[in-house]
Scaffold this motif. Structure first.
Motif, mmCIF file in Angstrom:
data_model
loop_
_atom_site.group_PDB
_atom_site.id
_atom_site.type_symbol
_atom_site.label_atom_id
_atom_site.label_comp_id
_atom_site.label_asym_id
_atom_site.label_seq_id
_atom_site.Cartn_x
_atom_site.Cartn_y
_atom_site.Cartn_z
ATOM 1 N N HIS A 126 -37.747 7.235 -9.342
ATOM 2 C CA HIS A 126 -38.513 6.033 -8.985
ATOM 3 C C HIS A 126 -37.831 4.791 -9.551
ATOM 4 C CE1 HIS A 126 -41.986 3.472 -8.131
ATOM 5 N NE2 HIS A 126 -41.850 2.985 -9.354
ATOM 6 N N GLY A 127 -37.425 4.847 -10.808
ATOM 7 C CA GLY A 127 -36.750 3.704 -11.422
ATOM 8 C C GLY A 127 -35.407 3.419 -10.792
ATOM 9 N N THR A 128 -34.661 4.475 -10.489
ATOM 10 C CA THR A 128 -33.346 4.298 -9.863
ATOM 11 C C THR A 128 -33.467 3.601 -8.518
ATOM 12 O OG1 THR A 128 -32.404 6.239 -10.975
ATOM 13 C CG2 THR A 128 -31.352 5.528 -8.926
ATOM 14 N N LEU A 129 -34.387 4.060 -7.684
ATOM 15 C CA LEU A 129 -34.526 3.487 -6.347
ATOM 16 C C LEU A 129 -35.116 2.084 -6.394
ATOM 17 C CD1 LEU A 129 -35.729 6.602 -4.326
ATOM 18 C CD2 LEU A 129 -33.399 5.724 -4.608
ATOM 19 N N ALA A 130 -36.047 1.865 -7.308
ATOM 20 C CA ALA A 130 -36.613 0.520 -7.435
ATOM 21 C C ALA A 130 -35.537 -0.481 -7.834
ATOM 22 C CB ALA A 130 -37.748 0.527 -8.453
ATOM 23 N N GLY A 131 -34.662 -0.080 -8.747
ATOM 24 C CA GLY A 131 -33.575 -0.966 -9.152
ATOM 25 C C GLY A 131 -32.621 -1.270 -8.018
ATOM 26 N N ALA A 132 -32.318 -0.253 -7.207
ATOM 27 C CA ALA A 132 -31.403 -0.461 -6.081
ATOM 28 C C ALA A 132 -32.029 -1.378 -5.039
ATOM 29 C CB ALA A 132 -31.036 0.879 -5.462
ATOM 30 N N ARG A 133 -33.303 -1.176 -4.770
ATOM 31 C CA ARG A 133 -33.960 -2.006 -3.752
ATOM 32 C C ARG A 133 -34.084 -3.454 -4.206
ATOM 33 N NH1 ARG A 133 -37.698 3.111 -2.480
ATOM 34 N NH2 ARG A 133 -36.713 3.731 -0.494
ATOM 35 N N VAL A 145 -30.460 6.959 0.362
ATOM 36 C CA VAL A 145 -31.816 6.441 0.570
ATOM 37 C C VAL A 145 -31.758 5.038 1.152
ATOM 38 C CG1 VAL A 145 -33.912 5.671 -0.612
ATOM 39 C CG2 VAL A 145 -32.906 7.891 -1.173
ATOM 40 N N ARG A 146 -30.849 4.235 0.634
ATOM 41 C CA ARG A 146 -30.721 2.859 1.128
ATOM 42 C C ARG A 146 -30.212 2.819 2.566
ATOM 43 N NH1 ARG A 146 -33.124 -0.641 0.212
ATOM 44 N NH2 ARG A 146 -31.760 -2.351 -0.361
ATOM 45 N N ALA A 147 -29.470 3.850 2.980
ATOM 46 C CA ALA A 147 -29.058 3.947 4.387
ATOM 47 C C ALA A 147 -30.285 4.099 5.285
ATOM 48 C CB ALA A 147 -28.101 5.114 4.574
ATOM 49 N N VAL A 148 -31.239 4.933 4.861
ATOM 50 C CA VAL A 148 -32.480 5.068 5.622
ATOM 51 C C VAL A 148 -33.238 3.751 5.631
ATOM 52 C CG1 VAL A 148 -34.714 6.238 5.722
ATOM 53 C CG2 VAL A 148 -32.643 7.547 5.246
ATOM 54 N N ASP A 149 -33.309 3.088 4.478
ATOM 55 C CA ASP A 149 -33.970 1.781 4.417
ATOM 56 C C ASP A 149 -33.329 0.805 5.406
ATOM 57 O OD1 ASP A 149 -35.538 2.763 2.348
ATOM 58 O OD2 ASP A 149 -34.466 1.675 0.760
ATOM 59 N N ALA A 150 -31.996 0.811 5.446
ATOM 60 C CA ALA A 150 -31.285 -0.120 6.325
ATOM 61 C C ALA A 150 -31.587 0.171 7.788
ATOM 62 C CB ALA A 150 -29.781 -0.049 6.057
ATOM 63 N N VAL A 151 -31.580 1.443 8.166
ATOM 64 C CA VAL A 151 -31.862 1.814 9.553
ATOM 65 C C VAL A 151 -33.303 1.469 9.919
ATOM 66 C CG1 VAL A 151 -32.148 3.807 11.078
ATOM 67 C CG2 VAL A 151 -30.059 3.545 9.745
ATOM 68 N N ARG A 152 -34.222 1.743 9.016
ATOM 69 C CA ARG A 152 -35.622 1.412 9.293
ATOM 70 C C ARG A 152 -35.840 -0.086 9.464
ATOM 71 N NH1 ARG A 152 -39.127 5.414 5.241
ATOM 72 N NH2 ARG A 152 -39.483 7.051 6.813
ATOM 73 N N ALA A 171 -31.872 -5.016 -5.741
ATOM 74 C CA ALA A 171 -30.543 -5.627 -5.743
ATOM 75 C C ALA A 171 -30.130 -6.183 -4.386
ATOM 76 C CB ALA A 171 -29.502 -4.603 -6.213
ATOM 77 N N GLY A 172 -30.915 -5.945 -3.355
ATOM 78 C CA GLY A 172 -30.550 -6.466 -2.043
ATOM 79 C C GLY A 172 -31.136 -5.636 -0.934
ATOM 80 N N ASP A 173 -31.093 -6.170 0.289
ATOM 81 C CA ASP A 173 -31.692 -5.487 1.420
ATOM 82 C C ASP A 173 -30.973 -5.879 2.695
ATOM 83 O OD1 ASP A 173 -33.487 -3.663 2.407
ATOM 84 O OD2 ASP A 173 -35.252 -4.702 1.630
ATOM 85 N N GLY A 174 -31.223 -5.106 3.742
ATOM 86 C CA GLY A 174 -30.704 -5.453 5.052
ATOM 87 C C GLY A 174 -29.308 -4.933 5.302
ATOM 88 N N ALA A 175 -28.918 -4.893 6.573
ATOM 89 C CA ALA A 175 -27.601 -4.426 6.988
ATOM 90 C C ALA A 175 -26.881 -5.514 7.765
ATOM 91 C CB ALA A 175 -27.728 -3.173 7.857
ATOM 92 N N VAL A 176 -25.585 -5.616 7.557
ATOM 93 C CA VAL A 176 -24.730 -6.509 8.333
ATOM 94 C C VAL A 176 -23.989 -5.659 9.352
ATOM 95 C CG1 VAL A 176 -22.789 -8.106 8.266
ATOM 96 C CG2 VAL A 176 -24.473 -8.099 6.402
ATOM 97 N N LEU A 177 -24.144 -5.998 10.621
ATOM 98 C CA LEU A 177 -23.546 -5.223 11.705
ATOM 99 C C LEU A 177 -22.461 -6.043 12.382
ATOM 100 C CD1 LEU A 177 -26.776 -3.729 13.360
ATOM 101 C CD2 LEU A 177 -25.404 -2.789 11.481
ATOM 102 N N GLY A 183 -26.933 -0.333 -7.208
ATOM 103 C CA GLY A 183 -26.417 -1.522 -7.870
ATOM 104 C C GLY A 183 -26.113 -2.674 -6.939
ATOM 105 N N GLY A 184 -26.577 -2.581 -5.688
ATOM 106 C CA GLY A 184 -26.223 -3.597 -4.703
ATOM 107 C C GLY A 184 -24.809 -3.480 -4.184
ATOM 108 N N HIS A 185 -24.085 -2.412 -4.563
ATOM 109 C CA HIS A 185 -22.700 -2.237 -4.105
ATOM 110 C C HIS A 185 -22.654 -2.075 -2.585
ATOM 111 C CE1 HIS A 185 -22.180 -0.126 -8.259
ATOM 112 N NE2 HIS A 185 -22.206 -1.438 -8.385
#
Length: 327
Positions: free
Chosen positions: A28-35, A163-170, A37-43, A64-66
């Motif tokens: 939970h802490g790991t994913l909360a920290g990643a989220r 997980v962030r890949a799923v977030d980006a697609v959603r 750090a940024g959001d969205g996808a650049v296509l 880490g927003g990488h």
């Protein structure tokens, strides 16, 4: 030849994996920290000679927003209705490949993202995502990078990216966020299984010969593939076993399976000496959601190959059609 238990014994087998204290809080802490750090996808559109599929170079923030890269493929004639989607994870040492690879899902009417595993892509299909995080000494490969601490372990970053890949697609306007499935083979199957345990509301998951599953069992019964890196590391660093197994307990597919609720399909070859079938059955038996498994008697690490792909298309079609009816 059998690499492990026979089929009747596999049906009886249950993993002895125990979830470590704080497993859920750690993730939970790991994913909360990643989220945070940024959001969205650049296509970025990729020019191709394809007539039925549009290809985009996708970049989204991971651990880490990488920046994490992948290919997004969309059916060109897709209309206005939101699409079901499949997020795919590739095998060990590979990468997202080229823009003309993996056209099946978009051709079948899905939005399809295949994600780079950071730092990989040198051995097979090329990757385009670096890993800016260093680690302590590691056995050659990826499986032991930072392995003596769950905070620094390589797969903490990879599973978070996934997980962030799923977030980006959603988050894409062209995708129905309720109809997203995950799929992968080998390392990719292990990543998909982790995502199934970490992301609620997935439509389905397909886990072909998943890696990093029932790890203690795997280290006892196989000396090949990525598991050999872990035993090699422990052979050189004899006093590190407790720390290594404490770390791996936070990344074991059995633990994620216990938390996964989406309809899941597993596949294993009974001659697989890379990801032994008992480790796949260990995750299957622990899986909390609706589930099926196919055991291919005369196949190894390839499991059902193209027949698994056909199964996945059928299963995901049924799962996403149900979501379409609910709309």
């Amino acid at each position: 030849m059998l690499s492990d238990l026979d089929l009747p014994a596999l049906w009886e087998y249950r993993s002895g994996h125990q979830d470590p204290p704080g497993f859920d809080a750690f993730w939970h802490g790991t994913l909360a920290g990643a989220r945070a750090a940024g959001d969205g996808a650049v296509l970025t559109p990729v020019p191709t000679a394809l007539r039925t599929v549009d290809v985009y170079d996708a970049e989204f923030p991971g651990f880490g927003g990488h920046p994490v890269r992948g290919w997004l493929r969309l059916p060109r004639d897709r209309g206005d209705a939101p699409l079901p989607a499949v997020v795919q994870y590739h095998g060990y040492g590979s990468g997202r490949g080229g823009p003309y690879d993996d056209l099946v899902w978009a051709s079948a009417g899905y939005a399809h993202l295949i994600m780079d595993a950071r730092g990989q892509g040198g051995a097979h299909a090329g990757g385009a995502t670096g890993d800016p995080v260093g680690s302590a000494p590691a056995h050659p490969g990826f499986a032991t990078r930072g392995i003596e601490d769950k905070e620094t372990y390589y797969y903490r970053r990879v599973f978070t990216d996934a997980v962030r890949a799923v977030d980006a697609v959603r988050g894409l306007e062209c995708v129905d966020a309720r109809r997203v499935a995950v799929w992968g083979n080998s390392q990719g199957g292990g990543i998909a299984l982790a995502v199934a345990g970490l992301v609620p509301g997935l439509a389905a998951g397909f886990f072909q010969a998943p890696l990093l599953t029932d790890v203690r069992r795997a280290l006892r019964v196989t000396g090949t593939g990525p598991y050999r890196e872990i035993t090699g590391y422990l052979g050189a660093r004899r006093s590190s076993a407790d720390a290594v197994f404490e770390t791996l307990a936070h990344f074991d597919g059995v633990g994620f399976a216990r938390r996964a609720l989406a309809p899941g399909r597993f596949s294993t070859g009974l001659a697989d000496d890379v990801c032994p079938p008992s480790t796949v059955f260990g995750a299957y038996h622990a899986y909390a959601g609706p589930k099926t498994i196919r055991a291919w008697e005369f196949n190894g690490h390839e499991a059902g190959g193209h027949e698994d792909l056909a199964d996945a298309l059928s299963a995901f079609g049924a799962a996403t059609a149900r979501g379409d009816e609910e709309r």
